[in-house]
Design an enzyme around this catalytic site. Structure first.
Site: not given
Ligand code: GRF
Length: 202
Positions: A17, A110, A112
């Site tokens: 992300n 955040n 989720h």
């Molecule tokens: C994602 O699924 C996010 O929604 C959750 O943790 C995961 C992180 O994935 N909070 P990345 O580290 O961004 O690949």
């Protein structure tokens, strides 16, 4: 609302992300500047991704700061030192301390991978979420972006995006489809926050 242009991140792992948001900024799809990644995991891929794109990277944890208050204070100081306007959690696995929440009131967000309040709270992360969705036989799951407070996954919901559970999905196929949506949706919602379409409480 004051400008929310300088982005700081908290990430514990893979950082996909984080990468999506950095890419959107570099392509001018998002009018913001990512400046700093803090991680509680010295080996987090997120730190490497940040460094590769010129962001400052800082490792802060109970190893570097055994006292929880000191750690919280140092985190706030570090975001402030880099003039961060908005703190973005991107796969951060720890609770946020009171000092950081006070330093950034309604400015910590955040993502989720479920439609909160379903499948949130302590222990609901990663594959556990998608396994629970499949086990329940839900036809729909999704992504939630919310403000962060002192409870896991309980802050004000800013935006949600549904994702259909397809017949034949297992937790792994569902997880990868939800993650793709996350990357797009985080950027879209951040854009709305930055341009004022989504108003964060003052
Ligand atoms: C994602 O699924 C996010 O929604 C959750 O943790 C995961 C992180 O994935 N909070 P990345 O580290 O961004 O690949």
């Amino acid at each position: 609302m004051s400008e929310l242009k300088r982005l700081g991140f908290l990430a514990s792992g893979r950082g996909s992300n984080l990468q999506a948001i950095i890419d959107a900024c570099e392509k001018n799809e998002l009018d913001a500047t990512p400046v700093l990644v803090i991680s509680n995991n010295p080996n987090a891929q997120a730190l490497q991704r940040g460094a590769d794109h010129g962001l400052a990277t800082v490792y802060l944890s109970r190893q570097t700061h055994p006292d929880a208050h000191e750690l919280d204070r140092e985190m706030s100081r570090t975001f402030r030192k880099h003039d961060v306007d908005l703190v973005i959690l991107a796969g951060y696995m720890k609770k946020i301390g009171p000092e950081l929440l006070a330093a950034y009131p309604s400015r910590v967000i955040n993502i989720h991978p479920s439609l909160l309040p379903r499948y949130g709270g302590q222990g609901m992360y990663g594959m556990y979420i998608h396994e629970a969705v499949i086990a329940a036989g839900d036809e729909e799951t999704g992504v939630t972006i919310h403000l962060v407070n002192d409870e896991y996954d309980r802050g004000k919901i800013l935006a949600q995006c549904p994702v259909r559970v397809e017949p034949g999905d297992d937790a792994a196929t569902l997880a990868s489809r939800v993650l793709e949506v996350e990357h797009r949706f985080y950027v879209e919602v951040l854009e709305k926050i930055i341009n004022g379409e989504i108003c964060l409480p003052e």
